[in-house]
Motif scaffolding. Sequence first.
Motif: not given
Ligand SMILES: [Mg+2]
Lengths: 246, 489
Positions: A40-42, A81-83, A158-160
């Motif tokens: 997904k993030s990729t 980003i996710q984090e 939007l990553d999570e």
């Molecule tokens: Mg990810």
Amino acid sequence: MIKLEKVSKEFGSTTALYQTTLEFLPQSTTVIIGPSGCGKSTILRLIIGLIKPDGGVVYVEGEVLDEDNLNFLRHKMGYVIQEGGLFPHLTAKENVLLMAKCLGNGRTEIEDRMVELCKLTKFPVDALDRYPVQISGGQRQRVSLMRALMLNPDILLLDEPLGALDPLVRFELQNDLREIFQRLGKTVIMVTHDIGEAGFFGDKIVLLKDGQIVQLGNITDLVNNPSDPFVTSFINAQRTRLESII
Amino acid sequence: MILHPSLITIANSENGVKVGSKKFTESVILGEMVSQLARSGGADVRYLKELGGTRVLWNSLLRGDIDIYPEYTGTIVEEILANEKIKVDKELKSVLAAKGIIMSDPLGFNNTYAIGMKEEVAERLKIKKISDLLKYPDLKFGLTSEFMNRGDGWPSLQKRYKLPQKNVRGIDHDLAYRGLEGGGIEVIDLYSTDAEIDYYNLRALEDDLNHFSNYNAVLLYRSNLKEIEPEALNEILNLQGQISENDMIKMNALVKIDGEPESEVASDFVRKKLSITTQPKKDTFLNRLGRNTLQHLFLVVVSLSAAIIISIPLGIWAYKSEKMGKAILGVVGIIQTIPSLALLVFMIPLLGIGATPAIVALFLYSLLPIVRNTYTGLHDIPSHIRESAEALGLSAFAKLRLIELPIASRSILAGIKTSAVINVGTATLGALIGAGGYGQPILTGIRLDNISLILQGAIPAAVLALLVQGLFDLSENFIVPKGLRLKEE
Ligand SMILES: [Mg+2]
Ligand SMILES: Nc1ncnc2c1ncn2[C@@H]1O[C@H](COP(=O)(O)OP(=O)(O)OP(=O)(O)O)[C@@H](O)[C@H]1O
């Protein structure tokens, strides 16, 4: 318009994404969903140009993404980003304004936009001068979102954005976010692994497994016409425990 | 900061006399006499005392960093010109002349190895010459390890004189004197002009078979000194043939045992023996402290600033390019492993003596901590932060300036702090090559076995190190962004 054409990506011996063609329509919200590590993030990182495809082409706004137009196109995309990725040495406000200041945008224009975004994301104005460590997780997510929205991009990646939040805050932010998307008419690509969230946001849902698309459609398609037993088991695994107990 | 002009570098100026001396008392006294006589001959004098060893002085003389210094014929033949295999002393002058160096006539005394005994014991046993030892096979010898191992040391001495003694121990020099006093040892090795000869009332036995080479004291000077400062040179050369062994022993004792300043001892001798009145330079404690502080700060500030300016870009480069990173970190790492004394001495053929080579050496030593901390500071930035910056579309330069360097600032500052503290300590070695600083009183203190003098260098150096550390701790509040400091609260 964003398009992946026969794009593939490998990291050493693992294939993060097999040859994939995927189109994201303007002003629609697409949710990418799937188990951890499915790629997904990729996909988001390929679109924002943090990684380069091993094969195939990525188009953003009709242009092939390459070194020359990379930063120009990035200004048209907002990425969370996710984090979270807030800069720890800058205040909430400085985080949001950083890029606009670098581009030399006018002071009043920037300030107005800031106030507008606070209203939009329901971020308390008096917390703007605090540092990331001094605000709550939910507020941090809102700051990340404001930063992504600052330049008024047509595209939001939007990553999570709601990961690691308690259910109440998460519920509240989900409502806020959907309202924002609808109001602003953005092209949104959002990653989650929560099927409920995917159904709530997504005009279109992309279900990934091991770097390949398993099914593409809206939530009713996925529930009623699963293309693969995996789809059903993925959905069922997420029906809350509560339902099965009570 | 105000810099004394003489701090900048030892200029190869045309005028004046630059005098050097080795880091033992006798050489310092002789250098002091030469300086005072040159001054009384009307020359501007700069006296670089206590330089670190024969090689340093010889190379400085060849380069013209110094014009004149006291040396011993034996050292010239066996150490400086060892490759030329000089057989006759007469050749010496011409070999030196070919290098542009003139050797004065002997000053009068021969500072060679000698075998010594307590005067009363020698008198009782009627021992005057080394050959006389043959009659007493039970005498107990206490010899320094240096003497045991030298080519002209114990084994060859024993062979030459056919000495029968079996009771021969290796022993530290200071212990040897005490052993003599206590009677545990009866015979020791010494230098024929040691102050202790006087103090312990010793007799240096005559080397009747001429076993030890001559170490006649002479002055070595650059041949152009004749043209540049003829009058000063004339004054200086008055010393030729004037200093007897007894004179030298007395003067060594006055300095080493009675604690008189070299300058006074030298001036007294010159006045009594040559009837020349000279002005010994008065050096008060505060005077010395001020000068040493200035010199030390100069070494540290210049070398550290240069290191900061160079190391941070190097660290950034190492972070940006993996290949260069390995090379850069490898090279600065290797530099760090060179012993500091060796590095200082390497510098001399390239840069001479004085502040310049010391600064270059200190600069090289200060690189590693800063380069490495810059590199790790940047390298350890979490990837989500780095990627956020990139995804915003910041240019590489803006990303470095606004995001990466501020986040790495604490680590970089810590590197600079480490370098600064190491630098303050290492700079004390600069005195060995004429750079002055807090190392100077330490050297003198070691030479004279004078703790108070050592402390005059060691305490300010420690205080300076603490100050520097405190300064950098404070500066953290201004340099490290507030958001990064909050975490600790
Ligand atoms: Mg990810
Ligand atoms: N830089 C990298 N080096 C090596 N492997 C990587 C790298 N980035 C991702 N991968 C691998 O590629 C695959 C897909 O990663 P990706 O980050 O897209 O997963 P994801 O679907 O976002 O997972 P999650 O839900 O846990 O965030 C995983 O197997 C991951 O281990």
